[in-house]
Write a protein that holds these residues in place. Structure first.
Motif, short mmCIF file in Angstrom:
data_model
loop_
_atom_site.label_atom_id
_atom_site.label_comp_id
_atom_site.label_asym_id
_atom_site.label_seq_id
_atom_site.Cartn_x
_atom_site.Cartn_y
_atom_site.Cartn_z
N GLY A 40 101.75 84.68 96.35
CA GLY A 40 102.69 85.62 95.75
C GLY A 40 102.30 87.05 96.06
N GLN A 84 111.82 84.76 97.75
CA GLN A 84 112.48 83.83 96.83
C GLN A 84 112.97 82.58 97.58
N GLU A 85 113.69 82.81 98.66
CA GLU A 85 114.28 81.70 99.41
C GLU A 85 113.22 80.74 99.92
N SER A 87 110.10 80.42 98.88
CA SER A 87 109.32 79.82 97.80
C SER A 87 110.09 78.70 97.11
N ARG A 88 111.38 78.90 96.90
CA ARG A 88 112.19 77.85 96.28
C ARG A 88 112.13 76.57 97.12
N LEU A 103 101.77 78.96 92.32
CA LEU A 103 102.03 80.33 92.79
C LEU A 103 100.88 81.24 92.36
N TYR A 110 107.76 90.06 92.98
CA TYR A 110 107.92 88.78 93.68
C TYR A 110 107.73 87.62 92.72
N SER A 113 110.51 87.51 89.98
CA SER A 113 111.83 87.17 90.52
C SER A 113 111.94 85.67 90.82
N LEU A 114 110.83 85.05 91.20
CA LEU A 114 110.85 83.61 91.45
C LEU A 114 110.82 82.83 90.14
N CYS A 115 109.95 83.24 89.23
CA CYS A 115 109.82 82.51 87.96
C CYS A 115 111.12 82.49 87.17
N ASP A 117 114.24 83.40 88.59
CA ASP A 117 115.42 83.25 89.45
C ASP A 117 116.32 84.47 89.42
N SER A 193 114.04 80.16 82.84
CA SER A 193 113.47 79.84 84.15
C SER A 193 114.03 78.52 84.67
#
Length: 323
Positions: A40, A84-85, A87-88, A103, A110, A113-115, A117, A193
């Motif tokens: 991350g 994001q893309e 990591s998803r 992560l 970063y 934003s991932l945790c 969405d 989340s």
């Protein structure tokens, strides 16, 4: 094997400021849970930038699968959207292998934003405005550019580092195009989340953290930071590339360009890194769901691990594979 909840995939997250000890703990945890690590960190994606970004060693990466490290050349503008893309997709792939996605990193936007969405509003872009801001920074310096952001969005101004020119300009551009503060947009993003989350945050006494930062930078210089930056400079990478505005690279470039002595560059790097750690902690304080672990007592590594194991067992309902 990780048994996945039917509704949400599990995601283990380890955050904390630079030099707090994330790498050592993450390797131990990954080994015990059969996890694969997703970086991350917005700088570790770049090839040839190893010393200054404190990447896990090749041996460590061979022992534990690591992702989003060495995926781009330093002239690639890596973005939160790309992070994001990728990591998803990785989280899905890691779960499909029966492993735990893990992560690890310190780039607050970063990670958050991932945790949660995040979906950023599409305000379009204004290339003329961006160029005007770049020229302003070149004329007056990055700190002056950051001050412009503080005037319209004080909270975001306090959360970004002066070297983070691209994100500063984007925050200014969002305000310029929409009249909305980016910090306000981020606040309304904090929804449920898509993952079954366990976020562990590492903290320690501030004076000790700053001492560890200074020691780490001295070690980086010993390990060849100047030679690394010189090699990148000879390959044609400079301050016009976002990657080279990162901590360690900008300051050493100043030395190589003759603007600073090496001693001045190192002093500047230590100061900039302390400020960066302070901003990281400020960002994490705005996040929710973090279980904090104080790792000030460096001689008590096993106790810190035990504390984290208890948090993981409570949050994710999984046990260690090897203990």
């Amino acid at each position: 094997m990780v048994t996945q909840a039917l509704s949400k995939p599990k995601l283990l997250v380890l955050i904390g400021p630079t030099a707090v000890g994330k790498t050592k703990l993450s390797l131990s945890l990954a080994a015990e849970y059969g996890a694969e690590i997703i970086s991350g960190d917005s700088m570790q994606v770049y090839r040839g930038m190893d010393v200054g970004t404190a990447k896990a060693t090749l041996e460590e990466r061979e022992a534990i699968p690591h992702h989003l490290i060495d995926i781009h050349e330093p002239d690639h503008p890596f973005s939160v959207a790309e992070f994001q893309e990728r990591s998803r997709s990785l989280i899905t792939e890691i779960h499909d292998r029966g492993h735990l996605p893990f992560l690890v990193g310190g780039t607050g936007l970063y990670v958050e934003s991932l945790c949660y969405d995040f979906h950023f509003s599409e305000h379009g872009s204004d290339e003329a405005f961006r160029e005007e801001m770049r020229q302003y920074a070149e004329l007056h310096g990055n700190e002056a550019l950051l001050e412009r952001l503080r005037e319209v969005d004080p909270e975001m101004g306090d959360r970004l580092h002066a070297n983070d020119q691209r994100r500063i300009i984007r925050a200014l551009e969002v305000y310029h195009l929409s009249g909305q503060r980016l910090s306000e947009q981020l606040k309304v993003q904090k929804k449920q989340s898509p993952y079954e989350l366990c976020i562990v945050g590492l903290t320690m006494d501030r004076a000790l953290l700053y001492k560890r930062i200074e020691e780490r930078i001295d070690l980086m210089v010993e390990q060849g930071l100047v030679e690394e930056v010189r090699r990148l400079k000879e390959m044609g990478y400079g301050l016009q590339h976002i990657a080279m505005q990162g901590l360690g690279y900008k300051e050493i470039l100043g030395y190589l360009d003759g603007a600073l002595t090496l001693e001045e560059a190192i002093v500047q790097l230590k100061q900039d890194t302390r400020r960066f750690a302070k901003r990281q902690l400020s960002w994490f304080r705005h996040m929710k769901d973090i279980e904090w672990v104080d790792v000030t007592d460096l001689g008590n590594f096993s106790a810190h691990l035990d504390q984290i194991h208890a948090i993981i067992a409570d949050k994710l309902k999984i046990e260690r594979q090897y203990h």
